[in-house]
Structures are given as structure tokens and as C-alpha cells.
Design a protein around this motif. Structure first.
Motif, mmCIF file in Angstrom:
data_model
loop_
_atom_site.group_PDB
_atom_site.id
_atom_site.type_symbol
_atom_site.label_atom_id
_atom_site.label_comp_id
_atom_site.label_asym_id
_atom_site.label_seq_id
_atom_site.Cartn_x
_atom_site.Cartn_y
_atom_site.Cartn_z
ATOM 1 N N LEU A 1 0.713 -1.268 0.081
ATOM 2 C CA LEU A 1 -0.176 0.219 0.134
ATOM 3 C C LEU A 1 0.966 1.130 0.001
ATOM 4 N N THR A 2 1.045 1.934 -1.120
ATOM 5 C CA THR A 2 2.009 2.855 -1.412
ATOM 6 C C THR A 2 1.674 4.398 -0.891
ATOM 7 N N TRP A 3 0.222 4.593 -0.769
ATOM 8 C CA TRP A 3 -0.207 5.761 -0.261
ATOM 9 C C TRP A 3 0.056 6.056 1.184
ATOM 10 N N SER A 4 0.629 7.407 1.460
ATOM 11 C CA SER A 4 1.279 7.570 2.654
ATOM 12 C C SER A 4 0.298 7.390 3.811
ATOM 13 N N GLY A 5 0.666 6.634 4.819
ATOM 14 C CA GLY A 5 -0.411 6.551 6.075
ATOM 15 C C GLY A 5 -1.230 5.457 5.909
ATOM 16 N N SER A 6 -1.125 4.701 4.977
ATOM 17 C CA SER A 6 -2.087 3.465 4.659
ATOM 18 C C SER A 6 -1.628 2.174 5.564
ATOM 19 N N ARG A 7 -2.488 1.428 6.138
ATOM 20 C CA ARG A 7 -2.241 0.441 6.735
ATOM 21 C C ARG A 7 -3.214 -0.778 6.566
ATOM 22 N N ARG A 8 -2.699 -1.760 6.168
ATOM 23 C CA ARG A 8 -3.924 -2.868 6.020
ATOM 24 C C ARG A 8 -4.553 -3.700 7.135
ATOM 25 N N LEU A 9 -5.920 -3.849 7.009
ATOM 26 C CA LEU A 9 -6.762 -4.584 7.671
ATOM 27 C C LEU A 9 -7.025 -5.890 7.242
ATOM 28 N N GLY A 10 -6.435 -7.101 7.936
ATOM 29 C CA GLY A 10 -6.824 -8.407 7.692
ATOM 30 C C GLY A 10 -7.460 -9.139 8.579
ATOM 31 N N GLY A 11 -7.545 -10.442 8.291
ATOM 32 C CA GLY A 11 -7.895 -11.326 9.710
ATOM 33 C C GLY A 11 -9.629 -11.077 9.798
ATOM 34 N N ASP A 12 -9.885 -11.028 11.063
ATOM 35 C CA ASP A 12 -11.106 -10.714 11.386
ATOM 36 C C ASP A 12 -11.499 -9.264 11.467
ATOM 37 N N LEU A 13 -12.057 -8.958 10.409
ATOM 38 C CA LEU A 13 -12.313 -7.495 10.109
ATOM 39 C C LEU A 13 -13.338 -6.899 11.007
ATOM 40 N N ALA A 14 -14.328 -7.437 11.280
ATOM 41 C CA ALA A 14 -15.121 -6.969 12.279
ATOM 42 C C ALA A 14 -14.618 -6.508 13.889
ATOM 43 N N ALA A 15 -13.729 -7.649 14.030
ATOM 44 C CA ALA A 15 -12.855 -7.362 15.403
ATOM 45 C C ALA A 15 -11.846 -6.123 15.186
ATOM 46 N N ALA A 16 -11.147 -6.302 13.999
ATOM 47 C CA ALA A 16 -10.136 -5.003 13.705
ATOM 48 C C ALA A 16 -10.871 -3.584 13.921
ATOM 49 N N ILE A 17 -11.927 -3.686 13.283
ATOM 50 C CA ILE A 17 -12.753 -2.237 13.129
ATOM 51 C C ILE A 17 -13.310 -1.899 14.598
ATOM 52 N N THR A 18 -13.891 -2.779 15.112
ATOM 53 C CA THR A 18 -14.384 -2.604 16.612
ATOM 54 C C THR A 18 -13.193 -2.031 17.479
ATOM 55 N N GLU A 19 -11.850 -2.372 17.360
ATOM 56 C CA GLU A 19 -10.851 -2.217 17.795
ATOM 57 C C GLU A 19 -10.497 -0.758 17.772
ATOM 58 N N LEU A 20 -10.420 -0.335 16.233
ATOM 59 C CA LEU A 20 -10.392 1.036 15.939
ATOM 60 C C LEU A 20 -11.441 1.873 16.521
ATOM 61 N N LYS A 21 -12.621 1.479 16.466
ATOM 62 C CA LYS A 21 -13.812 2.532 17.130
ATOM 63 C C LYS A 21 -13.434 2.711 18.605
ATOM 64 N N ASN A 22 -12.959 1.752 19.234
ATOM 65 C CA ASN A 22 -12.585 1.811 20.542
ATOM 66 C C ASN A 22 -11.776 2.887 20.846
ATOM 67 N N ARG A 23 -10.846 3.424 19.967
ATOM 68 C CA ARG A 23 -9.848 4.146 20.445
ATOM 69 C C ARG A 23 -10.411 5.658 20.386
ATOM 70 N N PRO A 24 -9.810 6.520 21.206
ATOM 71 C CA PRO A 24 -10.220 7.912 21.303
ATOM 72 C C PRO A 24 -10.191 8.647 19.828
ATOM 73 N N GLY A 25 -11.007 9.778 19.831
ATOM 74 C CA GLY A 25 -10.989 10.364 18.423
ATOM 75 C C GLY A 25 -12.328 10.724 18.085
ATOM 76 N N GLY A 26 -12.027 11.323 16.856
ATOM 77 C CA GLY A 26 -13.521 11.880 16.050
ATOM 78 C C GLY A 26 -14.232 10.826 15.266
ATOM 79 N N GLU A 27 -13.992 11.070 14.043
ATOM 80 C CA GLU A 27 -14.847 9.996 13.259
ATOM 81 C C GLU A 27 -13.629 9.046 12.605
ATOM 82 N N LEU A 28 -14.352 7.836 12.316
ATOM 83 C CA LEU A 28 -13.746 6.872 11.425
ATOM 84 C C LEU A 28 -14.373 6.800 10.328
#
Length: 202
Positions: free
Chosen positions: A101-128
Motif C-alpha cells: 500500500l504505497t499511499w502515505s499513512g496506509s495500513r492493511r486490515l486483515g484477519g477478523d475485519l469486524a474485530a479489527a474495526i471494533t478495536e479502531l472504534k474503541n480508540r479515542p478521537g473523532g470519526e472513523l
């Protein structure tokens, strides 16, 4: 973080290839480019406000590839150049492919996608924020992970093409939280998820 979906739609719900004829010809789609004639100052300002709330972007692979082919190369200050939020923000990509993934700041989400996104949502901040990414959006609907829908409805009917709310998405109730109309006839709608829909008789 709140998980939000921002999508350009025709009146009949098509989301495919809004930006140009060659953007996405999947399925032989030949009606791309229906957005530009209606993208006025109100729509642009609304999108600017949307990106100001973004903490990070969550993208499906097709949408990522479309954006990554354009935004890293923008130098026009009117479009934000390198400081455009699309270039500056972290980008999480739902993909099974293992190429770089060559675009700066890009990170891959693999495996259990729902679990990975839930973990992101649990982080502090604005909108995902999810932009476009129809297949990803529908998978998030099935998992009940979407907090807010921002829908920009354009005064166009196409009759064919990929739809955000395709057959098979789960029933859902929504609560209108904001509405605006542009001079070009675009309706800007915001809805919060409101659980299961209710039914009755008239």
C-alpha cells in the motif's frame, strides 16, 4: 471513534462511479461521471466540514485504489495539495491482497475485519470515516458497526449500477439528524443508526 459512512447517491440509490466515466466500469457500467455537474459550493463546503471531523479513513480496496491513483499526486493548492485530509489522515484498508500500500499513512486490515474495526472504534478521537467502498459498507451494516450515515443524494436517476442499500442488507432504523439542500439540487442528509425498524398499519 464514531464510524460514519459518507456516500454520493443518485435518486435511485446508485453509488457507482460518481466522479468520472472511467472510475468504475464493473459490470459494464457506462454511466459514470454523474456527480460533477451538480458539485457546487454548498456540496464542497459540506464535504470540507465532514473531513474536519475525521480522525482516520476506512476504505475498501477498490475505493482505495481509485483514490490512491489520484490524491497523492495533487499539487494544486485549491485542492489542498499534500495537506488535503485524504493525504494527511491515517488510512485503514480492508483488503485480502498482500501487495504494498504505497499511499502515505496506509495500513492493511486483515484477519477478523469486524474485530479489527471494533478495536479502531474503541480508540479515542473523532470519526472513523468510510467514503464510497460499497462492499465494505454493506459488510459493516451486517455487523451493526455503523453509527452515522451521511448521504448526498444527487438529482439523477440511472436505472442501473451498484447500490449502497442493495438486496440483502439487514433491515435498520435511522434517525434524521441533519439536512441541507444545495442550489444544484443535491440533498445532504445525515442519519444516526437507531436499531431495528418498527412496523405498523396505516
Amino acid at each position: 471513534m464514531r464510524l460514519t459512512i459518507t456516500t454520493f447517491l443518485t435518486l435511485d440509490g446508485v453509488m457507482q462511479a460518481p466522479g468520472g466515466p472511467e472510475e468504475d466500469r464493473t459490470g459494464g457500467f457506462d454511466l459514470g461521471g454523474w456527480l460533477p455537474p451538480h458539485f457546487d459550493e454548498t456540496v464542497g463546503g459540506w464535504m470540507g466540514e465532514t473531513f474536519e471531523r475525521a480522525e482516520a479513513l476506512l476504505l475498501g480496496r477498490r475505493t482505495y485504489d481509485i483514490m490512491a491513483a489520484y490524491w497523492p499526486h495533487v499539487t494544486d493548492p485549491a485542492e489542498g495539495g499534500p495537506d488535503n485530509p485524504l493525504n494527511r489522515l491515517p488510512k485503514y484498508v480492508a483488503t485480502h491482497r498482500d501487495d504494498e500500500l504505497t499511499w502515505s499513512g496506509s495500513r492493511r486490515l486483515g484477519g477478523d475485519l469486524a474485530a479489527a474495526i471494533t478495536e479502531l472504534k474503541n480508540r479515542p478521537g473523532g470519526e472513523l470515516q468510510v467514503h464510497g467502498s460499497g462492499a465494505l459498507a454493506r459488510s459493516l451494516m451486517r455487523e451493526g458497526l455503523i453509527d452515522t450515515y451521511h448521504l448526498l443524494v444527487f438529482p439523477v436517476v440511472l436505472g442501473r449500477g451498484q447500490r449502497l442499500f442493495a438486496d440483502g442488507v439487514p433491515p435498520a432504523g435511522l434517525r434524521l439528524t441533519g439536512t441541507r439542500t444545495s442550489g444544484s439540487g443535491v440533498t445532504l442528509l445525515s442519519y444516526d443508526s437507531a436499531g431495528a425498524p418498527t412496523f405498523g398499519n396505516v
